[in-house]
Design a protein around this motif. Structure first.
Motif, PDB file in Angstrom:
ATOM      1  N   ALA A 144       0.820  -1.208   0.000  1.00  0.00           N
ATOM      2  CA  ALA A 144       0.000   0.000   0.000  1.00  0.00           C
ATOM      3  C   ALA A 144       0.860   1.266   0.000  1.00  0.00           C
ATOM      4  O   ALA A 144       0.538   2.247  -0.688  1.00  0.00           O
ATOM      5  CB  ALA A 144      -0.933  -0.009   1.206  1.00  0.00           C
ATOM      6  N   LEU A 145       1.955   1.257   0.767  1.00  0.00           N
ATOM      7  CA  LEU A 145       2.833   2.421   0.794  1.00  0.00           C
ATOM      8  C   LEU A 145       3.460   2.691  -0.565  1.00  0.00           C
ATOM      9  O   LEU A 145       3.534   3.836  -1.024  1.00  0.00           O
ATOM     10  CB  LEU A 145       3.938   2.220   1.831  1.00  0.00           C
ATOM     11  N   PHE A 146       3.935   1.619  -1.228  1.00  0.00           N
ATOM     12  CA  PHE A 146       4.575   1.801  -2.533  1.00  0.00           C
ATOM     13  C   PHE A 146       3.562   2.237  -3.585  1.00  0.00           C
ATOM     14  O   PHE A 146       3.874   3.058  -4.461  1.00  0.00           O
ATOM     15  CB  PHE A 146       5.295   0.516  -2.958  1.00  0.00           C
ATOM     16  N   LEU A 147       2.349   1.718  -3.513  1.00  0.00           N
ATOM     17  CA  LEU A 147       1.319   2.155  -4.461  1.00  0.00           C
ATOM     18  C   LEU A 147       0.947   3.610  -4.219  1.00  0.00           C
ATOM     19  O   LEU A 147       0.763   4.390  -5.165  1.00  0.00           O
ATOM     20  CB  LEU A 147       0.084   1.254  -4.338  1.00  0.00           C
ATOM     21  N   GLN A 148       0.855   3.998  -2.952  1.00  0.00           N
ATOM     22  CA  GLN A 148       0.476   5.368  -2.617  1.00  0.00           C
ATOM     23  C   GLN A 148       1.538   6.376  -3.037  1.00  0.00           C
ATOM     24  O   GLN A 148       1.215   7.432  -3.619  1.00  0.00           O
ATOM     25  CB  GLN A 148       0.232   5.480  -1.110  1.00  0.00           C
ATOM     26  N   HIS A 149       2.804   6.066  -2.782  1.00  0.00           N
ATOM     27  CA  HIS A 149       3.875   7.044  -3.007  1.00  0.00           C
ATOM     28  C   HIS A 149       4.534   6.934  -4.379  1.00  0.00           C
ATOM     29  O   HIS A 149       5.079   7.928  -4.878  1.00  0.00           O
ATOM     30  CB  HIS A 149       4.948   6.899  -1.927  1.00  0.00           C
ATOM     31  N   LEU A 150       4.485   5.729  -4.977  1.00  0.00           N
ATOM     32  CA  LEU A 150       5.249   5.519  -6.214  1.00  0.00           C
ATOM     33  C   LEU A 150       4.439   4.863  -7.324  1.00  0.00           C
ATOM     34  O   LEU A 150       4.942   4.688  -8.438  1.00  0.00           O
ATOM     35  CB  LEU A 150       6.483   4.653  -5.917  1.00  0.00           C
ATOM     36  N   ASP A 151       3.201   4.464  -7.018  1.00  0.00           N
ATOM     37  CA  ASP A 151       2.331   3.825  -8.013  1.00  0.00           C
ATOM     38  C   ASP A 151       2.985   2.570  -8.606  1.00  0.00           C
ATOM     39  O   ASP A 151       2.939   2.349  -9.813  1.00  0.00           O
ATOM     40  CB  ASP A 151       1.969   4.811  -9.126  1.00  0.00           C
ATOM     41  N   VAL A 152       3.588   1.755  -7.744  1.00  0.00           N
ATOM     42  CA  VAL A 152       4.206   0.507  -8.194  1.00  0.00           C
ATOM     43  C   VAL A 152       3.969  -0.566  -7.136  1.00  0.00           C
ATOM     44  O   VAL A 152       3.991  -0.277  -5.932  1.00  0.00           O
ATOM     45  CB  VAL A 152       5.725   0.702  -8.455  1.00  0.00           C
ATOM     46  N   ASP A 153       3.703  -1.795  -7.577  1.00  0.00           N
ATOM     47  CA  ASP A 153       3.533  -2.930  -6.667  1.00  0.00           C
ATOM     48  C   ASP A 153       4.916  -3.525  -6.391  1.00  0.00           C
ATOM     49  O   ASP A 153       5.532  -4.101  -7.288  1.00  0.00           O
ATOM     50  CB  ASP A 153       2.618  -3.984  -7.284  1.00  0.00           C
ATOM     51  N   SER A 158       9.151  -5.877 -11.804  1.00  0.00           N
ATOM     52  CA  SER A 158      10.425  -6.478 -12.187  1.00  0.00           C
ATOM     53  C   SER A 158      11.585  -5.580 -11.745  1.00  0.00           C
ATOM     54  O   SER A 158      11.397  -4.410 -11.378  1.00  0.00           O
ATOM     55  CB  SER A 158      10.490  -6.665 -13.695  1.00  0.00           C
ATOM     56  N   PHE A 159      12.773  -6.111 -11.822  1.00  0.00           N
ATOM     57  CA  PHE A 159      13.981  -5.349 -11.508  1.00  0.00           C
ATOM     58  C   PHE A 159      14.078  -4.125 -12.420  1.00  0.00           C
ATOM     59  O   PHE A 159      14.367  -3.008 -11.967  1.00  0.00           O
ATOM     60  CB  PHE A 159      15.202  -6.257 -11.653  1.00  0.00           C
TER      61      PHE A 159
END
Length: 317
Positions: A144-153, A158-159
């Motif tokens: 949830a944090l990465f989706l909220q701040h960076l829009d990425v799962d 991938s790398f």
């Protein structure tokens, strides 16, 4: 030599505050019937964690290692049937010195038998709220944090995708070694500074960052590490696990750590095979958490550096 080097770096008021905090911590756990335990801080075994280095001592002509945490000793006590327990005392890590680090530091670590990471996460929030007089506690999954701040799962990207995100939000002059390094950089340099005030609890880390935590599938069927971290104002204070109790898996992780150390020219020392034996004997299901007391005191005192809450850091010890 300067005549002032004998003096403590911390104001005496902060050292008095330290004494009060230690007494308060012991009262917190006494009221909850959690026993204080002592474990060795000098051992013939070292940490295998690839990201932490032990301090080596010569003891009776053979190497010994200062404990990087009380974890292995406490888990051996748990396997012997001690029940809910905690350690409050010194730990040591080589090469860690700076504004928030000192090679010798004070650690609080506690274990709750029959609890999982989410139940312990609630108690950690209660503990921090009580010590720091903060009422605002919020929790997020790592995803949830990465989706909220960076829009990425972070579990599925991938790398190459993570490197692209890293290039977009941060300036770095080197090539990240892998997915986990990308994730760590994004967390520490982009997400943590944006956490704001209050207590933030982050759970369900990538399975590759499990350390000594269980790995289970989340609600989307993705394997995640059942561990959490606690932050206050973006400063990491605590790291908790729903503890691994599978002896063969524990041995596999120790051996993987040793291979990583060997492949990366890091010291390869004897690892704690007695923990594997303790798990084989039957350590109960439990959750545990380690918390940095010096950082906690920094927040309580409004200090900007660790040497403002330690009497004698390494350069004056």
């Amino acid at each position: 030599m300067s005549e002032s080097l004998w003096r403590p770096t911390a104001p005496l008021e902060n050292l008095r505050r330290r004494a009060t905090l230690l007494a308060d911590i012991r009262r917190f756990f006494a009221e909850r019937q959690v026993l204080e335990m002592e474990v060795p801080i000098l051992s013939r075994r070292a940490t295998s964690d690839p990201h932490i280095d032990s301090i080596v001592a010569d003891c009776s002509g053979a190497p010994a290692f200062l404990a990087t945490s009380p974890e292995f000793g406490l888990k051996r006590l748990l396997a012997a049937g001690i029940g809910d327990c905690y350690y409050l005392g010194k730990a040591f890590r080589n090469g860690e010195a700076g504004g928030r680090h000192n090679p010798e530091f004070t650690m609080l670590e506690w274990y709750r038998v029959g609890w999982d990471d989410h139940r312990l996460m609630i108690e950690v929030g209660e503990f921090l709220s009580w010590v720091l007089k903060i009422s605002h506690v919020r929790s997020y999954s790592y995803r949830a944090l990465f989706l909220q701040h960076l829009d990425v799962d972070p579990h599925r990207a991938s790398f190459e995708e993570l490197k692209a995100v890293l290039a977009r939000v941060l300036e770095i002059s080197f090539e990240p070694a892998g997915r986990d390094e990308c994730l760590d950089l994004l967390m520490s340099h982009h997400i943590e500074p944006a956490m704001g005030e209050g207590i933030t609890l982050v759970y369900d880390f990538p399975a590759s960052q499990a350390a000594l935590a269980r790995v289970e599938e989340d609600e989307l069927g993705v394997p995640v590490a059942r561990r959490f971290e606690a932050y206050v104002g973006g400063m990491e204070l605590a790291n908790g696990y729903w503890e691994l109790t599978d002896a063969p898996e524990q041995l596999r992780r120790f051996e993987a750590d040793q291979r990583y150390r060997e492949d990366n020219d890091k010291p390869v020392n004897p690892f704690e095979e007695r923990l594997v034996q303790a798990l084989e004997a039957g350590m109960p299901a439990c959750a545990g958490v380690a918390l940095g007391v010096d950082r906690l005191l920094m927040l309580a005192c409004g200090a900007g550096r660790i040497d403002e809450v330690i009497g004698f850091p390494i350069d004056r010890a």
